[in-house]
Design a protein around this motif. Structure first.
Motif, mmCIF file in Angstrom:
data_model
loop_
_atom_site.group_PDB
_atom_site.id
_atom_site.type_symbol
_atom_site.label_atom_id
_atom_site.label_comp_id
_atom_site.label_asym_id
_atom_site.label_seq_id
_atom_site.Cartn_x
_atom_site.Cartn_y
_atom_site.Cartn_z
ATOM 1 N N PHE A 15 -93.974 50.441 -1.123
ATOM 2 C CA PHE A 15 -93.361 49.613 -1.861
ATOM 3 C C PHE A 15 -93.455 49.197 -2.869
ATOM 4 C CE2 PHE A 15 -92.031 45.265 -3.584
ATOM 5 C CZ PHE A 15 -90.733 45.306 -2.987
ATOM 6 N N GLY A 16 -94.463 48.627 -3.595
ATOM 7 C CA GLY A 16 -94.997 48.609 -4.736
ATOM 8 C C GLY A 16 -94.874 49.890 -6.180
ATOM 9 N N VAL A 17 -95.212 50.817 -5.473
ATOM 10 C CA VAL A 17 -94.198 52.177 -5.905
ATOM 11 C C VAL A 17 -93.621 52.067 -6.484
ATOM 12 C CG1 VAL A 17 -94.668 54.583 -6.931
ATOM 13 C CG2 VAL A 17 -97.260 53.417 -5.523
ATOM 14 N N GLY A 18 -92.483 51.875 -5.613
ATOM 15 C CA GLY A 18 -90.759 51.870 -5.618
ATOM 16 C C GLY A 18 -90.489 51.230 -6.595
ATOM 17 N N TRP A 19 -91.017 49.665 -6.138
ATOM 18 C CA TRP A 19 -90.532 48.619 -7.350
ATOM 19 C C TRP A 19 -90.873 48.672 -8.718
ATOM 20 C CZ3 TRP A 19 -87.123 44.753 -6.337
ATOM 21 C CH2 TRP A 19 -87.400 44.022 -7.350
ATOM 22 N N LEU A 20 -92.208 49.261 -8.535
ATOM 23 C CA LEU A 20 -92.414 49.719 -10.431
ATOM 24 C C LEU A 20 -91.113 50.579 -10.904
ATOM 25 C CD1 LEU A 20 -96.726 49.805 -10.002
ATOM 26 C CD2 LEU A 20 -94.497 47.708 -11.219
ATOM 27 N N LEU A 21 -91.178 51.714 -10.028
ATOM 28 C CA LEU A 21 -90.285 52.408 -10.769
ATOM 29 C C LEU A 21 -89.070 51.897 -11.205
ATOM 30 C CD1 LEU A 21 -90.798 55.302 -8.449
ATOM 31 C CD2 LEU A 21 -91.585 55.005 -10.657
ATOM 32 N N VAL A 22 -88.060 51.491 -9.785
ATOM 33 C CA VAL A 22 -87.217 50.473 -10.425
ATOM 34 C C VAL A 22 -87.030 49.775 -11.616
ATOM 35 C CG1 VAL A 22 -85.784 48.842 -9.387
ATOM 36 C CG2 VAL A 22 -86.089 50.440 -7.506
ATOM 37 N N VAL A 23 -88.286 48.516 -11.403
ATOM 38 C CA VAL A 23 -88.458 47.758 -12.757
ATOM 39 C C VAL A 23 -88.767 48.540 -13.986
ATOM 40 C CG1 VAL A 23 -89.797 46.325 -14.037
ATOM 41 C CG2 VAL A 23 -89.447 46.149 -11.312
ATOM 42 N N SER A 24 -89.232 49.619 -13.965
ATOM 43 C CA SER A 24 -89.082 50.328 -15.226
ATOM 44 C C SER A 24 -87.570 51.130 -15.723
ATOM 45 C CB SER A 24 -89.965 51.210 -15.130
ATOM 46 O OG SER A 24 -90.492 52.737 -16.400
ATOM 47 N N ALA A 25 -87.548 51.441 -13.965
ATOM 48 C CA ALA A 25 -85.876 51.986 -15.091
ATOM 49 C C ALA A 25 -84.544 51.067 -15.553
ATOM 50 C CB ALA A 25 -85.099 52.624 -13.356
ATOM 51 N N HIS A 27 -85.917 49.853 -19.035
ATOM 52 C CA HIS A 27 -85.431 51.057 -19.946
ATOM 53 C C HIS A 27 -84.197 51.300 -20.377
ATOM 54 C CE1 HIS A 27 -85.844 55.061 -21.654
ATOM 55 N NE2 HIS A 27 -84.634 55.477 -20.821
ATOM 56 N N ALA A 28 -83.170 51.307 -19.076
ATOM 57 C CA ALA A 28 -82.013 50.880 -19.452
ATOM 58 C C ALA A 28 -81.560 49.798 -20.312
ATOM 59 C CB ALA A 28 -81.049 50.198 -17.918
ATOM 60 N N ASN A 29 -82.069 48.388 -20.319
ATOM 61 C CA ASN A 29 -82.012 47.491 -21.182
ATOM 62 C C ASN A 29 -82.259 47.925 -23.124
ATOM 63 O OD1 ASN A 29 -80.889 46.115 -18.916
ATOM 64 N ND2 ASN A 29 -82.595 44.794 -18.482
#
Length: 378
Positions: free
Chosen positions: A363-373, A376-378
């Motif tokens: 979950f931690g790895v997935g959440w970091l990927l989501v936040v980073s994405a 990056h989009a913003n």
């Protein structure tokens, strides 16, 4: 305010997803292991595969030292390594399952009424492949390459079932080792037995040929008979020569009609006739005695060679039998299958914590990927 609101919303979203993806699955796993999972008992047995020529000592007298001293107790435990590996492969095969089904009801053993749905054998009449798949989950054989000790572990949902299964596995393993040993001994002796059979056949043929020759020629030992005939002719020829000498001496001073002269002539004629008879005896049926002697010596030589071959084949077979017995392998039980008192599985706390930590990390790895994405989009 807008930034703080978005941070708060993200925090609530993160906690919600964490609850959904980590906490709830962990609770479900914990509820299953603590509330529904059936106890699994494990019975363990230990044994080694040895041969009779590996050591003359009695290792059972010092067995109390434990498996750590096995290398010193069994200095040649590796001599049965091929059979040991064969046991490992056998226990993991359809053949072992088929052998066990002859003495145990494996399906009933793993479908006890108290067993939970996820742990039990699901099929009442499983196909061979599915039964083997489940069998491999409950039975393990481990070979320690350093000590040569084989560790057999069998799992069931009742203590007595686990012990019974472990005993049955140990029995079929011993049966396999004995079968391999007997087959190896038979293969090793087959060549020696075939050589001995050929030597016996050759010896019998040589003796039959000698008997037929003696009956045909009516002579037990033509060589000895020929030697005797030659010796007799030699004596007769010596007597003939002496008689002729005497006749010549007497004719020099006696008249031809003297009785002594006539007596010597008669003796000379008798000796000549006897020599001719003896020489005639050395030829029978158109076959010279020299040919008889040559044939007899050839047959006698064949008999002697056959006799030596038979003695050599007999000695070789005895040596092969002694070596086969020395190399005969067998199973030596180090520890009998025990009756378990406490269930080793399932490890509820360990499994629950493992699930929680694994899901939390994912979950931690997935959440970091989501936040980073998002950033990056913003």
């Amino acid at each position: 305010m807008g930034g703080r609101g978005r941070d708060a919303k993200r925090g609530l979203g993160m906690r919600g997803w964490f609850l959904l993806l980590v906490i709830l699955p962990t609770l479900a796993v914990g509820v299953y292991f603590y509330g529904f999972a059936s106890n699994i008992y494990e019975s363990e047995a230990r044994f080694v595969v040895r041969n009779r020529g590996s050591s003359n000592s009695n290792p059972m007298a010092d067995m109390a030292g434990g498996a750590s001293r096995m290398a010193s107790l069994f200095p040649s435990a590796r001599t049965g390594s091929e059979e040991a590996r064969a046991v490992v492969a056998y226990v993991d095969s359809h053949a072992a399952v088929a052998a066990l089904k002859g003495s145990l009801d494996l399906v009933e053993l793993w479908r006890r009424p108290e067993v939970d749905v996820l742990s039990r054998l699901w099929w009442e009449e499983p196909q061979a492949e599915w039964l083997l798949w489940y069998f491999r989950r409950r039975v393990r054989v481990i070979l320690d390459p350093d000590t040569g000790v084989m560790i057999l572990r069998a799992q069931a949902f009742r203590p007595e079932d686990a012990q019974t299964l472990s005993k049955a596995l140990l029995t079929i393993s011993e049966r396999l080792v004995n079968m391999l040993s007997e087959r190896s001994i038979a293969d090793g002796l087959r060549t020696g037995q075939e050589d001995l059979a050929r030597a016996e056949a050759r010896m019998s043929a040589a003796r039959e040929a000698l008997i037929a020759f003696r009956e045909r020629e009516q002579a037990f030992d033509p060589a000895r008979a020929a030697a005797g005939a030659v010796e007799t002719i030699g004596r007769l020829e010596g007597a003939l020569a002496q008689s002729r000498t005497e006749l010549q001496e007497r004719q020099a001073f006696m008249r031809p009609d003297n009785p002594q002269v006539q007596l010597l002539r008669n003796r000379i004629e008798a000796l000549q006739a006897q020599i001719a008879a003896e020489r005639g005896r050395m030829t029978r049926g158109g076959e010279a005695m020299t040919q008889q002697v040559a044939g007899f010596e050839r047959l006698e030589l064949e008999r002697m060679l056959a006799d030596r071959q038979l003695a050599s084949a007999t000695a070789s077979l005895e040596g092969a039998r002694t070596e086969a017995i020395r190399q005969q392998t067998f199973v030596l039980r180090v520890a009998e299958p025990h009756l378990p008192e406490a269930a080793l599985y399932p490890k509820a706390t360990y499994n629950t914590l493992t699930v929680f930590v694994s899901l939390a990390m994912l979950f931690g790895v997935g959440w970091l990927l989501v936040v980073s994405a998002r950033e990056h989009a913003n």
